[in-house]
Design an enzyme around this catalytic site. Structure first.
Site, PDB file in Angstrom:
ATOM      1  N   SER A 574       0.833  -1.190   0.000  1.00  0.00           N
ATOM      2  CA  SER A 574       0.000   0.000   0.000  1.00  0.00           C
ATOM      3  C   SER A 574       0.872   1.247   0.000  1.00  0.00           C
ATOM      4  CB  SER A 574      -0.903   0.007   1.240  1.00  0.00           C
ATOM      5  OG  SER A 574      -1.561   1.245   1.382  1.00  0.00           O
ATOM      6  N   TYR A 587      -2.367  -0.240  10.636  1.00  0.00           N
ATOM      7  CA  TYR A 587      -2.381  -0.605   9.216  1.00  0.00           C
ATOM      8  C   TYR A 587      -1.107  -0.136   8.519  1.00  0.00           C
ATOM      9  CZ  TYR A 587      -3.951  -0.688   4.336  1.00  0.00           C
ATOM     10  OH  TYR A 587      -4.058  -0.914   2.982  1.00  0.00           O
TER      11      TYR A 587
END
Length: 697
Positions: A574, A587
């Site tokens: 990501s 995250y």
């Protein structure tokens, strides 16, 4: 035979009455091809002589409709038939120069084409054209080939069928055999068909239904004969070894398939198939296994798919020592190659094509089953099916008489037939990922599905791994419909479960033979200010996004190193692994761990040709499961936006002012998994429409 159930008559006259003559031919063909006891995939052919109006003269002419080259009677459509003027086919007799020149007659078949039909006529066309019957079936039933492949096949044919079915000696398919059939039919007007030595069955009739029912009746008579003669008798010399339990068989297959694939894929990557059905287990566990396997197959269709004989591996199910088999694989495979090259040198002609891949196609493992390898999964599976046909033939023939394989020179002349070589040369160029096996975690989600679809479209076989059972089955079914059931498998997988991960990769080895590509994509999402982040949220991110990526990578590396074929690992990480975001510490940290893990693995894998790269998406909302529910709302709250405004916010935030879709991520993954990036490892590709905070430094 092993399956003593007789064939059912599935003809529906009400349906057939709605069809024209070519339609009834297609209906008959599909019915016959639906049962592998009647004919194997791609084997056999059917025909009908139909009156049509000539588009040039307006006169009625008789046209031969016959299965075209390369078709399969079970799955073909109407356009699978070649159509040829019968009067022109008859004229070919006058220019035929004899058996030494029969191959040249194939070149004349296009000149006989009716109505500009583009479907190429097959080498079997004369076998149908010159029989004086409107409808002809040529099938390869196991029960009949078991008669044709015995030492006393002519006498056995007469014993079973009397004068109803004749017998002809072996002759390679072509013009000469067509004339032999014509002569037989002329001299035996009461006959309903003929057994071709070491080949198969011809039957005929005056209408489609009658021809179909004659074919079934003759095959059923052979099935019933073998059922009676083999009842209570020892077959294949009796059992010599015990059969392992199903899980143990699959474990041995998983270990051996990747090792065999490592040794036979140097020139072209091979894909594997495992078969442990009862007929196979009976044969591979028998006392006569080696003696019968060495004789080779009989029917030309069998050995064209399987090579003339298999490789029997020295596995003892009593000890279960699979590592001993692995240790002996180099010598066993080398010996097979040497034997195959010697066969080529013994039988070659001055104009024979160059020797082809000398590796075995079929590998028989006592107590375990059969492994088959080919350039694609469907071909590997079909090769296995053909060898099951050969097993059924050997079972019947060796029980009632003496089984006889096709003579070596005849087998060679079929395998290296110049017409077969021309057919091989016409095959389309393989796709970029042909022969590759990919394992995609999170394969049922938006990005995972897009990645799987891209890899499949480029010719890869794909294992979809996901924890969502319903989504997983939907994805598998959709891909099977679009690309074929052979090339896609589904494995329910919790990437945090060490044993489940190992089992998932073992299943991949059993289903396809090994692994070439790992796409680690399984993910979750979470959002909370640090002071409100519970330990459970932190641990869940680390478990799935860090530990999960570690576990699947470790298992992939183990398989890659055993195969010694290199490998490609692509992490779908990501933008958040490089650029911090508010209220997403767990995250972002876990995604950063993925990226650094990839760097470490790139260092470790380079010496084995294992490349490891990263794709960093950003804001892929469409189709993504992580952008549903809480995560979407939390990310919107972090930017003081309404959830429905989030996608537009991300688009405007990007430098290119464009939205990012799952298909965009799939393109980047494909690039990094394919040979397009063969000289790249340790790299990061951002697919985020431009974000200066995530520029790599």
């Amino acid at each position: 035979m092993a399956d003593v159930k007789l064939l059912d008559n599935r003809w529906d006259e009400a349906h057939a009455a709605t069809l024209d003559e070519p339609g009834r031919l297609l209906y008959r063909s599909n019915l016959l091809g639906a049962d592998k006891r009647i004919t194997n995939y791609g084997g056999g052919n059917t025909s009908a002589k139909v009156v049509h109006r000539d588009p040039l003269t307006g006169e009625d002419v008789t046209v031969l409709w016959v299965k075209g080259s390369g078709g399969d009677v079970g799955s073909m459509k109407r356009d699978g038939f070649a159509t040829l003027y019968m009067d022109k086919l008859e004229r070919l007799r006058s220019i035929y120069r004899g058996p030494d020149h029969e191959d040249e007659m194939v070149g004349y078949l296009p000149h006989c084409t009716f109505d500009l039909n583009p479907r190429a006529a097959s080498i079997d066309t004369p076998l149908h054209a010159y029989l004086p019957y409107a409808h002809v079936d040529h099938m390869h039933p196991d029960a009949v080939i078991a008669i044709a492949a015995t030492r006393n096949s002519k006498a056995l044919t007469a014993e079973i069928f009397g004068d109803e079915i004749g017998w002809l000696p072996w002759r390679r398919p072509g013009f000469e055999l067509g004339l032999m059939l014509s002569t037989f039919a002329r001299d035996n007007p009461r006959a309903k068909g003929v057994v071709l030595e070491s080949h198969g069955l011809f039957t005929w009739g005056d209408d489609a239904r009658g021809c179909y029912e004659t074919t079934l009746r003759i095959i059923n008579k052979a099935i019933a004969y073998f059922a009676e003669k083999t009842a209570g008798r020892t077959v294949f010399g009796g059992a010599a070894v015990a059969t392992l339990e199903p899980e143990a068989r699959r474990a041995v297959a998983a270990r051996l398939m990747s090792e065999i694939r490592a040794r036979i894929s140097a020139g072209e990557r091979k894909l594997g198939h495992f078969d442990d059905q009862p007929a196979v287990l009976e044969f591979v566990g028998s006392a006569d296994l080696r003696a019968l396997a060495a004789l080779g197959t009989s029917c030309p269709d069998h050995f064209l798919r399987t090579k003339i004989r298999p490789l029997v591996l020295d596995f003892d199910p009593a000890t279960g020592d699979v590592e001993a088999v692995v240790a002996g694989l180099d010598a066993a495979i080398a010996a097979y190659r040497d034997d195959y090259r010697a066969y080529y040198e013994r039988c070659r002609h001055a104009d024979s094509p160059a020797v082809r891949d000398p590796n075995a196609v079929i590998y028989l493992v006592p107590g375990v089953g059969m492994l088959s390898f080919a350039r694609d999964k469907a071909t590997a599976r079909i090769a296995g099916e053909f060898y099951v046909n050969a097993i059924n033939v050997m079972r019947g023939a060796s029980t009632v008489d003496t089984y006889v394989g096709l003579p070596e020179q005849e087998a060679f002349d079929i395998e290296y037939w110049l017409l077969e070589e021309a057919k091989l040369q016409r095959m389309p160029k393989p796709k970029s990922l042909a022969g590759r096996i990919a394992f995609v975690t999170g394969g049922a989600g938006g990005i995972g599905r897009a990645v799987a679809g891209k890899l499949l479209s480029e010719g890869a076989c794909v294992v979809l791994a996901d924890i969502d059972d319903a989504a997983l089955e939907t994805a598998r079914a959709d891909f099977a419909k679009g690309f074929g059931a052979d090339v896609v498998r589904a494995v329910r997988l919790d990437v945090t479960d060490e044993a489940a991960v190992a089992a998932g990769f073992a299943a991949t080895a059993v289903e396809f033979g090994g692994l070439d590509i790992l796409v680690s994509n399984a993910g979750i999402s979470s959002s909370a200010p640090i002071e409100e982040t519970p330990l459970a949220m932190w641990d869940r991110n680390m478990d799935i996004l860090a530990k999960g990526y570690f576990l699947v990578s470790r298992e992939a590396f183990r398989l890659f190193r055993r195969q010694r074929l290199g490998g490609a690992v692509v992490f779908v990480a990501s933008k958040n692994g490089l650029a911090a975001s508010p209220n997403a510490a767990a995250y972002c940290t876990a995604k950063a761990a993925e990226i650094h893990l990839a760097r470490c693995l790139a260092l470790e894998g380079a010496d084995a040709g294992i490349r490891v790269n990263v794709v960093n998406p950003d804001a892929v909302l469409r189709g993504s499961k992580i952008w549903t529910g809480e995560w979407r709302e939390q990310r919107a709250a972090a930017y003081a936006l309404a959830p429905d405004d989030l996608e537009e916010h991300y688009r405007k935030r990007s430098m290119l002012k464009r939205s990012v879709f799952p298909e965009d991520i799939a393109e980047a993954v494909y690039f990094l998994a394919s040979d397009l990036s063969a000289k790249s490892t340790g790299n990061i590709v951002n697919v985020d429409a431009g974000n200066k905070e995530s520029f790599t430094r």
